[in-house]
Design a protein around this motif. Structure first.
Motif, PDB file in Angstrom:
ATOM      1  N   ASN A   1       0.802  -1.169   0.110  1.00 25.91           N
ATOM      2  CA  ASN A   1       0.044  -0.079  -0.021  1.00 25.91           C
ATOM      3  C   ASN A   1       0.742   1.193   0.039  1.00 25.91           C
ATOM      4  OD1 ASN A   1      -2.305  -1.612   0.081  1.00 25.91           O
ATOM      5  ND2 ASN A   1      -2.866  -1.449   2.288  1.00 25.91           N
ATOM      6  N   ASN A   2       1.869   1.144   0.591  1.00 24.21           N
ATOM      7  CA  ASN A   2       2.866   2.552   0.850  1.00 24.21           C
ATOM      8  C   ASN A   2       4.357   1.928   1.024  1.00 24.21           C
ATOM      9  OD1 ASN A   2       4.117   4.838   1.001  1.00 24.21           O
ATOM     10  ND2 ASN A   2       2.695   5.731   2.643  1.00 24.21           N
ATOM     11  N   SER A   3       5.085   1.789  -0.014  1.00 18.32           N
ATOM     12  CA  SER A   3       6.336   1.276   0.132  1.00 18.32           C
ATOM     13  C   SER A   3       7.325   2.274   1.000  1.00 18.32           C
ATOM     14  CB  SER A   3       7.066   1.016  -1.096  1.00 18.32           C
ATOM     15  OG  SER A   3       7.325   2.355  -1.942  1.00 18.32           O
ATOM     16  N   SER A   4       6.954   3.545   1.139  1.00 16.90           N
ATOM     17  CA  SER A   4       7.792   4.257   1.974  1.00 16.90           C
ATOM     18  C   SER A   4       7.259   4.606   3.184  1.00 16.90           C
ATOM     19  CB  SER A   4       7.802   5.857   1.149  1.00 16.90           C
ATOM     20  OG  SER A   4       6.477   6.485   1.237  1.00 16.90           O
ATOM     21  N   ALA A   5       6.206   3.806   3.733  1.00 17.39           N
ATOM     22  CA  ALA A   5       5.737   3.930   4.917  1.00 17.39           C
ATOM     23  C   ALA A   5       6.731   3.513   6.123  1.00 17.39           C
ATOM     24  CB  ALA A   5       4.516   2.963   5.152  1.00 17.39           C
ATOM     25  N   GLU A   6       6.729   4.156   7.202  1.00 15.31           N
ATOM     26  CA  GLU A   6       7.847   3.845   8.300  1.00 15.31           C
ATOM     27  C   GLU A   6       6.997   2.921   9.080  1.00 15.31           C
ATOM     28  OE1 GLU A   6       9.949   7.086   9.650  1.00 15.31           O
ATOM     29  OE2 GLU A   6      10.822   7.405   7.762  1.00 15.31           O
TER      30      GLU A   6
END
Length: 308
Positions: free
Chosen positions: A116-121
């Motif tokens: 869903n969001n590869s950059s999510a931390e």
């Protein structure tokens, strides 16, 4: 009482030594001792027992630290959520008994966030551990959710322990009993297996610590006498023993072949003395606590897997 004092009490309770706690918390030992005494005087309680072996929580201290953890965790959560200088990091932790489907659902959760969001931390944690530790982790808010099972034998005791720790049990699924063994085991191709047929083979049970009550045993027939028992602490060792010595587990039959491999089978267990026995798997949470998005996402993955 201040948040700093709560942090000191929590730190000392985890470390078990005033000297070491002072070093780790970057505070002098006299200041640490004063902070603890101030709280003890304010609430008229004794938090710690002191001896030559170190420092340990009193019964009142254990209850106090549970509440202190909740308060301090909420404070840290506020800092994470509203600090404008930080990029918000999703946090979630789950503790569970030794269920492969819990790990598989955790993997699905991580992959969902990645998709869903590869950059999510994020900062996620999963702990496969003893029954009592699962309960303590959720009670002390080290984990948001705990996964465990109830049986006719342990139900009333476990529910009493949960109630005393202000925890709730939420049912997920009822399961019949299966014998889990190596596919080349002499009994592996049977339609069902009886207790008498298992007597010559060792049963595998997860070690719950010598000090723990029999009611914390994960296996469904904890009240029954097994002639040959091997205790372990992890699923990988169990799989090795199934191959090496034809050992077996009694389990829910909900197995992740993606993780365990295809060299093992679950055969229905049939026994006239215990025909009414089944295990109920569920999750525990703190009462009146709103679960995080990640926790709800994990439960969604768990329910989807169990519904297969």
């Amino acid at each position: 009482m201040t948040l700093q004092q709560l942090k000191y009490v929590i730190g000392v309770s985890e470390i078990g030594s005033l000297n070491k706690a002072a070093e780790i918390l970057y505070v002098s030992q006299p200041s640490l001792t004063t902070a603890i005494k101030d709280i003890e005087n304010e609430f008229n309680v004794k938090l710690f027992n002191r001896s030559s072996k170190g420092i340990s929580l009193t019964n009142e201290g254990k209850e106090f630290v549970q509440h202190a953890r909740q308060i301090y965790a909420q404070y840290e959560s506020l800092l994470d959520d509203f600090d404008p200088s930080k990029k918000r990091k999703e946090k979630f932790a789950v503790s569970c008994q030794h269920f492969s489907f819990c790990v598989k659902s955790f993997i699905n959760l991580v992959n969902k966030y990645k998709k869903n969001n590869s950059s999510a931390e994020y900062e996620f944690a999963i702990s496969e551990t003893r029954t009592l530790t699962v309960i303590e982790d959720v009670a002390n808010m080290r984990s948001e959710i705990g996964i465990l099972n109830l049986s006719n034998f342990n139900r009333s005791h476990i529910l009493k322990v949960l109630k005393s720790n202000e925890l709730e049990f939420n049912s997920l699924v009822f399961c019949k009993t299966y014998v889990y063994l190596w596919k080349k085991h002499p009994l592996a191709k049977k339609e069902f297996i009886t207790f008498d047929e298992l007597k010559e083979y060792p049963v595998l049970m997860f070690d719950q610590n010598a000090m723990s009550s029999l009611y914390f045993t994960e296996e469904i027939f904890a009240d029954r006498e097994f002639p040959k028992v091997i205790k372990t602490t992890d699923r990988a060792t169990n799989l090795n023993l199934m191959v090496g010595v034809n050992a077996y587990c009694l389990c829910s039959g909900i197995i992740s072949n993606e993780l365990n491999g295809n060299d093992f089978v679950a055969v229905p267990f049939m026994d006239s003395e215990n025909s009414d026995k089944a295990m109920e798997i569920g999750y525990i949470t703190k009462k009146n606590v709103v679960l995080s998005k990640a926790a709800n996402d994990y439960l969604e993955e768990l329910k989807k897997y169990l519904a297969r």
